[in-house]
Design a protein around this motif. Structure first.
Motif, short mmCIF file in Angstrom:
data_model
loop_
_atom_site.label_atom_id
_atom_site.label_comp_id
_atom_site.label_asym_id
_atom_site.label_seq_id
_atom_site.Cartn_x
_atom_site.Cartn_y
_atom_site.Cartn_z
N ASP A 1 48.78 10.85 -6.66
CA ASP A 1 47.75 10.57 -7.65
C ASP A 1 46.41 11.21 -7.27
O ASP A 1 45.64 11.62 -8.15
N ASP A 2 46.11 11.28 -5.98
CA ASP A 2 44.85 11.87 -5.54
C ASP A 2 44.75 13.34 -5.95
O ASP A 2 43.63 13.86 -6.09
N HIS A 3 45.86 14.00 -6.16
CA HIS A 3 45.85 15.44 -6.46
C HIS A 3 46.18 15.73 -7.92
O HIS A 3 45.76 16.75 -8.45
N ILE A 4 46.90 14.81 -8.58
CA ILE A 4 47.24 15.04 -9.98
C ILE A 4 46.02 14.89 -10.88
O ILE A 4 45.81 15.70 -11.79
N TRP A 5 45.18 13.90 -10.60
CA TRP A 5 44.01 13.69 -11.46
C TRP A 5 43.07 14.90 -11.47
O TRP A 5 42.62 15.30 -12.55
N PRO A 6 42.71 15.49 -10.38
CA PRO A 6 41.83 16.67 -10.46
C PRO A 6 42.45 17.81 -11.25
O PRO A 6 41.74 18.52 -11.98
N LEU A 7 43.74 18.00 -11.12
CA LEU A 7 44.38 19.07 -11.87
C LEU A 7 44.31 18.80 -13.38
O LEU A 7 44.08 19.72 -14.18
N ILE A 8 44.50 17.56 -13.77
CA ILE A 8 44.39 17.21 -15.18
C ILE A 8 42.97 17.46 -15.68
O ILE A 8 42.75 18.00 -16.77
N GLN A 9 41.99 17.08 -14.87
CA GLN A 9 40.60 17.26 -15.28
C GLN A 9 40.24 18.74 -15.43
O GLN A 9 39.46 19.10 -16.31
N ASN A 10 40.79 19.56 -14.58
CA ASN A 10 40.52 21.01 -14.70
C ASN A 10 41.03 21.53 -16.04
O ASN A 10 40.38 22.35 -16.70
N LYS B 1 29.07 6.12 -21.87
CA LYS B 1 28.35 6.93 -20.91
C LYS B 1 29.21 7.19 -19.69
O LYS B 1 30.12 6.45 -19.38
N CYS B 2 28.83 8.21 -18.95
CA CYS B 2 29.68 8.61 -17.82
C CYS B 2 29.73 7.55 -16.74
O CYS B 2 30.66 7.51 -15.96
N ALA B 3 28.73 6.68 -16.69
CA ALA B 3 28.76 5.64 -15.67
C ALA B 3 29.37 4.36 -16.21
O ALA B 3 29.94 3.59 -15.45
N ALA B 4 29.23 4.13 -17.52
CA ALA B 4 29.77 2.88 -18.07
C ALA B 4 31.26 2.96 -18.29
O ALA B 4 32.02 2.12 -17.86
N GLU B 5 31.71 4.00 -18.98
CA GLU B 5 33.13 4.23 -19.17
C GLU B 5 33.40 5.66 -18.73
O GLU B 5 33.47 6.58 -19.55
N PRO B 6 33.46 5.93 -17.43
CA PRO B 6 33.34 7.29 -16.92
C PRO B 6 34.60 8.11 -17.10
O PRO B 6 35.67 7.61 -17.42
N ASP B 7 34.42 9.39 -16.87
CA ASP B 7 35.56 10.29 -16.80
C ASP B 7 36.42 9.87 -15.61
O ASP B 7 35.91 9.39 -14.59
N ILE B 8 37.72 10.04 -15.75
CA ILE B 8 38.61 9.55 -14.71
C ILE B 8 38.37 10.21 -13.37
O ILE B 8 38.74 9.67 -12.33
N ARG B 9 37.71 11.37 -13.33
CA ARG B 9 37.43 12.00 -12.04
C ARG B 9 36.46 11.18 -11.20
O ARG B 9 36.46 11.26 -9.98
N ASP B 10 35.62 10.35 -11.91
CA ASP B 10 34.64 9.58 -11.16
C ASP B 10 35.27 8.50 -10.30
O ASP B 10 34.59 7.90 -9.48
N PHE B 11 36.54 8.20 -10.53
CA PHE B 11 37.20 7.18 -9.73
C PHE B 11 37.80 7.75 -8.45
O PHE B 11 38.37 7.01 -7.66
N LEU B 12 37.73 9.02 -8.23
CA LEU B 12 38.34 9.65 -7.07
C LEU B 12 37.30 9.85 -5.97
O LEU B 12 36.10 9.94 -6.23
N HIS B 13 37.78 9.94 -4.75
CA HIS B 13 36.86 10.06 -3.63
C HIS B 13 36.19 11.42 -3.55
O HIS B 13 35.17 11.58 -2.88
N ASN B 14 36.74 12.43 -4.23
CA ASN B 14 36.15 13.76 -4.17
C ASN B 14 35.66 14.20 -5.54
O ASN B 14 35.76 15.35 -5.91
#
Length: 778
Positions: free
Chosen positions: A697-706, A730-743
């Protein structure tokens, strides 16, 4: 020797003659001739003659003690002496041996009939026992008092019948009643001290007013109501309403009507709560200046109101908003207002520990990763952290340690878990709530079934609101005293309880109330408990392999993807257990058979009805199962394959969509989300992605976002699936899923706007299957 003396025989003869005279007068009055009926008796005495004409009685004879009193009416022949009525010698002439009897030949009536005289029995002196006489006099006195009370009530205007039912022991008169006393039934007991009292009860109708209700109409009570200056009468509901400021005045005005009127005023704890609410600082006066700027920008308007409400109560509040309305960010906003009193303790279910960590790091910019400690096991020790996140079970095991730590603010997530005062969770939490100055509770279901379940939570926030449980139970839990003690299993005066709680303790908004402020679809990522993830070391060092591959569908990536399903299965299972407790319908998507089977086995173990649609389900069966989920309330879960059930289905009976697994193609995910978020949906839809750290999951999410970002750059965000406004998301209230990742910082594009956090705003579907969905254009 003769049985009677000569004097006794003479008196008996005189009595017989007198009776004959009275008999003749009665016959003459009736104007009848002939022979009256006779009572057979013993043979006549030889001393009497058949044609004997009686002479007037001797006035000098002693007849006072032997006066005959006739018993019965015309034709009666049996007489008793007064001595027998007074309880004297019972061996009188009425005995069978010596009682004089009459025969047809004894009456020689001749001449015209005389005028009908009034025949009265001679008056006698009663010698009844004193106790009986006293009882008779008392009953007469009570009857007179009842008549007088009813007369006064009629004069006052009460609708009281003219006749009353005599109390037990008083004989009703045998004479014909007058027209004013023609009906002795259905007696209205108004103003009668011998009947049911009128009860006047008060209950709050708002924080500033109360209403009065009576068990029946009572003119004097209504007149008192009309003397109140704040009175208001609803002719439709027939309810009297008064300002709370006149409560004591009204109670005092009704007091002289006692005992006819019994008053049940507002309890003292209700009046105290009203006074406390009046002294509270209005939420509109609260200034959020100085709050963390990132958090402040992320708050929606109704969330800002929730933060202000909590601060107006001094940081002791229950946030009871409906699921999906952002209780977490509101709680952090209140806690950040009291930042000077930190460390902050967050107590949460075990499955939500790491989600809280992510939320704190995302919204509170002044807190870094080193400032947050998540306690995973009982062996973890405190370190100098600004925020400590723990579970209810760990709180029970380390209650003393938690109590003596220097916490200043505590947040109880899902506070209904401490609803039972007998539970170890409550016993560990109660001392903390009593010690700390700021207590914030979060729950979407404060009480599962009865108001009784609210008491422990309310008393933890404000012990002075309902100081005694018995008073709370009697007024709001329909408390009743039974054979084995008091029971509080019901509910009563719920409107009053709601008014007090919403003014002094909690704030609750439903989705339908703030729907205009909500995006039609909200997303959140749930970080699963790392302690439940198996064999995490398998993926260490493999991240660079995925990023170096030109095609993510390569063998190594697919192998990692399949392995992640096995590793996440136990954590997903534990999370869904808590979701099932909410008793709400939801969709859960997965890709691998092992995950689908795990979810189905959980439903079977918990005896939850569900449907399953995967690649093996025929078209006919898909339609039948979809209809079953949509129309049957007992079917709570739809277990769906991401690739087999992402199109062609309408499942709007659910407002919650959970992805137990991810998928490579973001268009497939959006299409799956819209099985619930489509035409026919009347509520906001919450989409949850369950993500496991140290897995694929740590690697699939960034690829989807790209992929999404590339589509957004070329202007492919004008798709027709997005009916909802995204300006509030808003990006902080209901953020993009990338914001939940450590990188996330490394992956985010500087051109991404705050209004583009909805995945669909970046995307045009990769295939045209959605356009061919007949349900979409319907």
């Amino acid at each position: 020797m003769s049985q009677f003396s000569e004097s006794q025989r003479q008196r008996a003869e005189q009595n017989r003659l007198k009776a004959l005279e009275i008999r003749k007068q009665k016959l003459a009055a009736l104007g009848t001739s002939g022979t009256p009926p006779c009572t057979p008796g013993p043979p006549k005495s030889t001393a009497t003659s058949l044609n004997f004409i009686p002479s007037p009685p001797n006035p000098t004879s002693r007849t006072s003690s032997t006066s005959a009193v006739p018993q019965g009416g015309v034709g009666a022949t049996k007489f008793y002496t007064s001595s027998s009525l007074s309880g004297g010698n019972h061996s009188t002439l009425g005995s069978s041996k010596t009682q004089p009897t009459t025969h047809p030949g004894d009456f020689g009536v001749s001449g015209p009939p005389t005028k009908n005289p009034r025949i009265e029995a001679p008056k006698t002196t009663s010698t009844l026992p004193p106790g009986v006489l006293k009882k008779i006099e008392e009953n007469k006195r009570k009857a007179q008092e009842r008549q007088e009370a009813l007369r006064r009530a009629r004069e006052q205007g009460s609708n009281v019948p003219q006749v009353f039912t005599a109390p037990k022991g008083i004989t009703q008169p045998t004479s014909k009643p007058s027209s004013s006393t023609s009906d002795a039934k259905n007696i209205n007991p108004v103003a009668s001290k011998f009947t049911t009292h009128v009860t006047v009860s008060f209950v709050l109708s708002s924080i500033n007013t109360f209403r009065a209700s009576t068990t029946m109409y009572h003119a004097a009570t209504i007149q008192v109501f009309k003397t109140m200056t704040s009175r208001s009468y609803d002719y439709n509901k027939k309810i009297w309403t008064f300002q709370i400021s006149e409560h004591r005045k009204l109670v005092a005005a009704l007091r002289p009507l006692h005992p006819e009127v019994e008053v049940q005023p507002l309890p003292q704890f209700v009046l105290t709560a009203v006074e406390a609410a009046a002294k509270k600082v209005p939420a509109d006066y609260i200034d959020l200046f100085g709050l963390d700027s990132r958090l402040l920008d992320a708050l929606m308007p109704f969330q800002t109101e929730g933060v202000k409400f909590g601060i107006s109560l001094g940081g002791r509040v229950m946030l009871a908003d409906d699921m999906g309305l952002g209780k977490t960010i509101q709680a952090l906003g209140i806690a950040c207002h009291y930042r000077s009193e930190w460390p902050l303790l967050v107590v949460t279910p075990s499955s939500m520990r790491y989600s809280w960590e992510e939320s704190i790091l995302r919204w509170v910019s002044s807190v870094s990763g080193q400032d947050v400690q998540v306690m995973s096991t009982g062996g973890d020790k405190f370190r100098e952290a600004k925020v400590v996140v723990t579970t209810y079970d760990l709180l029970s095991r380390k209650a003393e340690l938690m109590l003596h730590h220097n916490f200043g603010v505590v947040i109880f997530d899902e506070s209904h878990m401490i609803k039972s005062y007998k539970s170890a969770r409550y016993k560990a939490a109660a001392p903390l709530m009593k010690k700390l100055k700021r207590v914030i509770m979060l729950t979407g279901t404060p009480a599962m079934s009865r108001p009784l379940e609210l008491y422990t939570q309310i008393s933890g926030i404000d012990p002075s609101l309902f100081p005694h449980f018995h008073d709370f139970g009697v007024r709001y839990c329909e408390g009743r005293k039974e054979t084995w003690g008091w029971t509080f299993r019901g509910s009563s005066n719920t409107e009053e309880l709601q008014i007090i709680l919403q003014s002094c303790v909690l704030i609750r908004r439903l989705k339908s109330e703030v729907l205009s402020q909500l995006p039609p679809k909200q997303r959140m990522t749930v970080v699963l408990d790392p302690g439940l993830i198996k064999n995490k070391k398998i993926f260490e060092g493999m991240g660079h392999k995925i990023q170096s591959l030109s095609r993510v569908e390569s063998g190594d990536c697919l192998q990692m993807f399949a392995k992640t399903a096995e590793m996440k299965a136990n954590a997903v299972r534990e999370y869904l257990k808590e979701v099932l407790e909410s008793d709400k319908k939801f969709l859960v998507f997965a890709h691998h058979v092992v995950m689908l089977s795990t979810i189905c086995s959980l439903c079977e173990e918990t005896k939850t009805k569900y449907i399953r649609i995967d690649g093996n389900t025929s078209a006919e069966e898909r339609m039948a199962r979809t209809s079953k989920f949509q129309n049957q309330d007992e079917v709570k879960v739809a277990v769906l394959s991401i690739t087999a059930a992402n199109t062609g289905l309408t499942l709007t009976a659910a407002q919650l969509v959970i992805f137990a697994e991810l998928y490579w193609n973001p268009g497939i995910l959006v299409q799956a989300e819209d099985r619930a978020h489509r035409i026919g949906q009347e509520d906001s839809v919450m989409v949850q992605y369950l993500v496991a750290r140290t897995t694929a999951d740590d690697h699939i999410w960034p690829l989807i976002q790209n992929k999404l970002e590339v589509l957004g750059k070329v202007g492919l965000s004008n798709d027709q699936l997005n009916e909802a406004k995204t300006s509030y998301q808003k990006c902080a209230a209901e953020p993009d899923i990338r914001d939940f990742l450590h990188n996330t910082d490394k992956q985010e594009s500087p051109r991404k706007s705050a209004a583009s956090s909805d995945i669909r705003s970046f995307l045009k579907p990769q295939n045209q299957e959605e356009n061919s969905d007949p349900n979409w254009n319907a």
